[in-house]
Design a protein around this motif. Structure first.
Motif, PDB file in Angstrom:
ATOM      1  N   ALA A  94       0.819  -1.219   0.000  1.00  0.00           N
ATOM      2  CA  ALA A  94       0.000   0.000   0.000  1.00  0.00           C
ATOM      3  C   ALA A  94       0.848   1.262   0.000  1.00  0.00           C
ATOM      4  O   ALA A  94       0.311   2.370  -0.023  1.00  0.00           O
ATOM      5  CB  ALA A  94      -0.905   0.001   1.229  1.00  0.00           C
ATOM      6  N   GLY A  95       2.178   1.114   0.024  1.00  0.00           N
ATOM      7  CA  GLY A  95       3.053   2.268   0.031  1.00  0.00           C
ATOM      8  C   GLY A  95       3.146   2.956   1.378  1.00  0.00           C
ATOM      9  O   GLY A  95       3.470   4.141   1.459  1.00  0.00           O
ATOM     10  N   LEU A  96       2.870   2.220   2.451  1.00  0.00           N
ATOM     11  CA  LEU A  96       2.921   2.772   3.805  1.00  0.00           C
ATOM     12  C   LEU A  96       4.060   2.140   4.589  1.00  0.00           C
ATOM     13  O   LEU A  96       4.422   0.985   4.355  1.00  0.00           O
ATOM     14  CB  LEU A  96       1.596   2.511   4.535  1.00  0.00           C
ATOM     15  N   LEU A 134       0.783  -0.019  13.037  1.00  0.00           N
ATOM     16  CA  LEU A 134       0.770   1.348  12.524  1.00  0.00           C
ATOM     17  C   LEU A 134       1.154   1.390  11.054  1.00  0.00           C
ATOM     18  O   LEU A 134       1.989   0.607  10.587  1.00  0.00           O
ATOM     19  CB  LEU A 134       1.758   2.213  13.316  1.00  0.00           C
ATOM     20  N   GLY A 135       0.559   2.331  10.337  1.00  0.00           N
ATOM     21  CA  GLY A 135       0.944   2.638   8.968  1.00  0.00           C
ATOM     22  C   GLY A 135       1.280   4.114   8.892  1.00  0.00           C
ATOM     23  O   GLY A 135       0.432   4.955   9.186  1.00  0.00           O
ATOM     24  N   ASN A 136       2.542   4.418   8.542  1.00  0.00           N
ATOM     25  CA  ASN A 136       3.021   5.808   8.573  1.00  0.00           C
ATOM     26  C   ASN A 136       2.773   6.448   9.931  1.00  0.00           C
ATOM     27  O   ASN A 136       2.405   7.630  10.034  1.00  0.00           O
ATOM     28  CB  ASN A 136       2.368   6.636   7.467  1.00  0.00           C
ATOM     29  N   GLY A 137       2.912   5.658  10.988  1.00  0.00           N
ATOM     30  CA  GLY A 137       2.779   6.170  12.343  1.00  0.00           C
ATOM     31  C   GLY A 137       1.361   6.298  12.848  1.00  0.00           C
ATOM     32  O   GLY A 137       1.153   6.682  14.006  1.00  0.00           O
ATOM     33  N   GLU A 138       0.372   5.938  12.034  1.00  0.00           N
ATOM     34  CA  GLU A 138      -1.032   6.079  12.429  1.00  0.00           C
ATOM     35  C   GLU A 138      -1.629   4.707  12.729  1.00  0.00           C
ATOM     36  O   GLU A 138      -1.373   3.740  12.001  1.00  0.00           O
ATOM     37  CB  GLU A 138      -1.833   6.755  11.312  1.00  0.00           C
ATOM     38  N   TYR A 226      -8.004  -6.633  14.760  1.00  0.00           N
ATOM     39  CA  TYR A 226      -9.087  -5.665  14.641  1.00  0.00           C
ATOM     40  C   TYR A 226      -8.609  -4.504  13.772  1.00  0.00           C
ATOM     41  O   TYR A 226      -7.741  -3.729  14.175  1.00  0.00           O
ATOM     42  CB  TYR A 226      -9.498  -5.138  16.014  1.00  0.00           C
ATOM     43  N   TYR A 227      -9.160  -4.401  12.577  1.00  0.00           N
ATOM     44  CA  TYR A 227      -8.822  -3.295  11.683  1.00  0.00           C
ATOM     45  C   TYR A 227      -9.788  -2.130  11.900  1.00  0.00           C
ATOM     46  O   TYR A 227     -10.994  -2.334  12.108  1.00  0.00           O
ATOM     47  CB  TYR A 227      -8.955  -3.730  10.225  1.00  0.00           C
ATOM     48  N   ARG A 228      -9.268  -0.926  11.812  1.00  0.00           N
ATOM     49  CA  ARG A 228     -10.130   0.248  11.746  1.00  0.00           C
ATOM     50  C   ARG A 228     -10.936   0.181  10.456  1.00  0.00           C
ATOM     51  O   ARG A 228     -10.377   0.035   9.369  1.00  0.00           O
ATOM     52  CB  ARG A 228      -9.297   1.526  11.792  1.00  0.00           C
ATOM     53  N   ASN A 229     -12.232   0.306  10.582  1.00  0.00           N
ATOM     54  CA  ASN A 229     -13.111   0.183   9.433  1.00  0.00           C
ATOM     55  C   ASN A 229     -12.932   1.335   8.442  1.00  0.00           C
ATOM     56  O   ASN A 229     -13.250   1.202   7.264  1.00  0.00           O
ATOM     57  CB  ASN A 229     -14.564   0.119   9.904  1.00  0.00           C
ATOM     58  N   ASP A 230     -12.422   2.477   8.932  1.00  0.00           N
ATOM     59  CA  ASP A 230     -12.220   3.617   8.043  1.00  0.00           C
ATOM     60  C   ASP A 230     -10.849   3.596   7.384  1.00  0.00           C
ATOM     61  O   ASP A 230     -10.515   4.493   6.618  1.00  0.00           O
ATOM     62  CB  ASP A 230     -12.401   4.936   8.812  1.00  0.00           C
ATOM     63  N   LYS A 231     -10.049   2.557   7.708  1.00  0.00           N
ATOM     64  CA  LYS A 231      -8.688   2.506   7.179  1.00  0.00           C
ATOM     65  C   LYS A 231      -8.426   1.322   6.257  1.00  0.00           C
ATOM     66  O   LYS A 231      -7.401   1.279   5.589  1.00  0.00           O
ATOM     67  CB  LYS A 231      -7.678   2.477   8.332  1.00  0.00           C
ATOM     68  N   VAL A 232      -9.307   0.339   6.256  1.00  0.00           N
ATOM     69  CA  VAL A 232      -9.045  -0.832   5.418  1.00  0.00           C
ATOM     70  C   VAL A 232     -10.342  -1.418   4.883  1.00  0.00           C
ATOM     71  O   VAL A 232     -11.385  -1.370   5.551  1.00  0.00           O
ATOM     72  CB  VAL A 232      -8.269  -1.920   6.212  1.00  0.00           C
ATOM     73  N   PHE A 256      -7.514 -11.371  -3.649  1.00  0.00           N
ATOM     74  CA  PHE A 256      -8.331 -10.895  -2.540  1.00  0.00           C
ATOM     75  C   PHE A 256      -7.370 -10.256  -1.554  1.00  0.00           C
ATOM     76  O   PHE A 256      -6.639 -10.942  -0.848  1.00  0.00           O
ATOM     77  CB  PHE A 256      -9.072 -12.068  -1.895  1.00  0.00           C
ATOM     78  N   ALA A 257      -7.313  -8.957  -1.554  1.00  0.00           N
ATOM     79  CA  ALA A 257      -6.247  -8.268  -0.836  1.00  0.00           C
ATOM     80  C   ALA A 257      -6.770  -7.038  -0.130  1.00  0.00           C
ATOM     81  O   ALA A 257      -7.766  -6.431  -0.556  1.00  0.00           O
ATOM     82  CB  ALA A 257      -5.134  -7.869  -1.810  1.00  0.00           C
ATOM     83  N   PRO A 258      -6.112  -6.619   0.967  1.00  0.00           N
ATOM     84  CA  PRO A 258      -6.540  -5.421   1.679  1.00  0.00           C
ATOM     85  C   PRO A 258      -6.181  -4.157   0.912  1.00  0.00           C
ATOM     86  O   PRO A 258      -5.133  -4.076   0.285  1.00  0.00           O
ATOM     87  CB  PRO A 258      -5.777  -5.501   2.999  1.00  0.00           C
ATOM     88  N   VAL A 259      -7.085  -3.205   0.954  1.00  0.00           N
ATOM     89  CA  VAL A 259      -6.838  -1.876   0.381  1.00  0.00           C
ATOM     90  C   VAL A 259      -6.909  -0.892   1.530  1.00  0.00           C
ATOM     91  O   VAL A 259      -7.921  -0.824   2.237  1.00  0.00           O
ATOM     92  CB  VAL A 259      -7.887  -1.523  -0.694  1.00  0.00           C
ATOM     93  N   PHE A 260      -5.853  -0.131   1.734  1.00  0.00           N
ATOM     94  CA  PHE A 260      -5.793   0.803   2.851  1.00  0.00           C
ATOM     95  C   PHE A 260      -6.181   2.200   2.398  1.00  0.00           C
ATOM     96  O   PHE A 260      -5.753   2.673   1.351  1.00  0.00           O
ATOM     97  CB  PHE A 260      -4.400   0.787   3.478  1.00  0.00           C
ATOM     98  N   ILE A 261      -7.029   2.814   3.192  1.00  0.00           N
ATOM     99  CA  ILE A 261      -7.642   4.089   2.837  1.00  0.00           C
ATOM    100  C   ILE A 261      -6.890   5.220   3.520  1.00  0.00           C
ATOM    101  O   ILE A 261      -6.731   5.224   4.745  1.00  0.00           O
ATOM    102  CB  ILE A 261      -9.118   4.100   3.262  1.00  0.00           C
ATOM    103  N   SER A 262      -6.456   6.168   2.753  1.00  0.00           N
ATOM    104  CA  SER A 262      -5.701   7.299   3.322  1.00  0.00           C
ATOM    105  C   SER A 262      -6.655   8.354   3.877  1.00  0.00           C
ATOM    106  O   SER A 262      -7.833   8.360   3.570  1.00  0.00           O
ATOM    107  CB  SER A 262      -4.806   7.915   2.250  1.00  0.00           C
TER     108      SER A 262
END
Length: 262
Positions: A94-96, A134-138, A226-232, A256-262
């Protein structure tokens, strides 16, 4: 339910389950009653139940995940996530920049539910690891992971801030992680999860339960992520085989892969 004489019991039980599935009594991907529940229902041993379930699995009517139970197979082949990846690999895709905060790393007594999953005796010591991912510290996800002591004692706690369990076991000890069994669902964030993930309490989280195995079908760990629903979100790509009929419903799963939302 009373079984008839003269017909092997496991045959009668597998036929009853087959009839229930075909009539819609159990939905596709629905969980069947546990071995204990079936044994009590038919007044037979768990060995007999296992033979009945094995028969249905051989016929590709059901599929089983150790520690999670037996499930009705639908028209699609049950795929895990096509490729078995770890968190850092997903982040890189995802480039993170991936990192983790290790919040717990200690030995605990295995409760009954976990002993069945990891195939260890109840009360035996296992390693529990809680991590904020964390992704990019978030904050992106929160993991709770349990490992048999055999594998858990090999891990370097400090190293898990930048590497993963997969990487440490495979690169440092040549213990390959070869298979994973996943279950996906939704769960509301309790106060602790909400605090770690920086979301409001009772927010919807995307939960993945998974068991991973090494060679010989030995469980390496059980994990709740547990993934944040607004992030993946998960994105599916289907590929239609040219050899199939025009009206064929079969579309093999290509990705079938995760897509991370910026």
């Amino acid at each position: 339910m009373k079984l008839k004489d003269g017909i092997p019991r496991h045959v009668q039980i597998s036929q009853w389950l087959r009839d229930q599935i075909e009539s819609g009594g159990f939905a596709p991907d629905g969980k069947l009653p546990s071995e204990n529940e079936l044994a009590n229902k038919f007044d037979v041993s768990r060995v007999t139940i296992r033979r009945a379930l094995q028969s249905l699995e051989n016929e590709e009517i059901i599929y089983r995940c150790q520690g999670l139970g037996s499930f009705v197979k639908d028209d699609r082949t049950p795929h895990s996530l096509v490729r078995l990846t770890d968190f850092n690999e997903d982040m890189a895709e995802a480039g993170l920049e991936a990192s983790s905060r290790v919040l717990m790393f200690e030995s605990v007594d295995a409760p009954q539910w976990l002993s069945d999953i990891l195939n260890v005796a109840q009360g035996i010591k296992v390693i529990r690891i809680d991590r904020l991912r964390l992704g990019n510290g978030e904050p992106i996800a929160f993991d709770s992971t349990w490992l048999p002591i055999l594998y858990g004692q090999l891990l370097d706690k400090d190293g898990l801030q930048d590497t993963t369990i997969y990487k440490q076991l495979e690169e440092n000890y040549e213990i390959p992680v070869v298979r994973g069994c996943y279950r996906m669902s939704a769960e509301l964030a309790d106060q602790d999860l909400a605090g770690h993930l920086n979301v409001p309490e009772n927010s919807a989280l995307f939960l993945i339960d998974r068991i991973t195995y090494t060679i010989g079908e030995k469980p390496v760990y059980y994990q709740k992520r547990y993934y944040r629903n607004d992030k993946v979100k998960y994105q599916m790509t289907l590929e239609r085989e040219q050899s199939k009929r025009v009206n064929s419903p079969e579309m093999p799963l290509k990705e079938f892969a995760p897509v991370f939302i910026s």
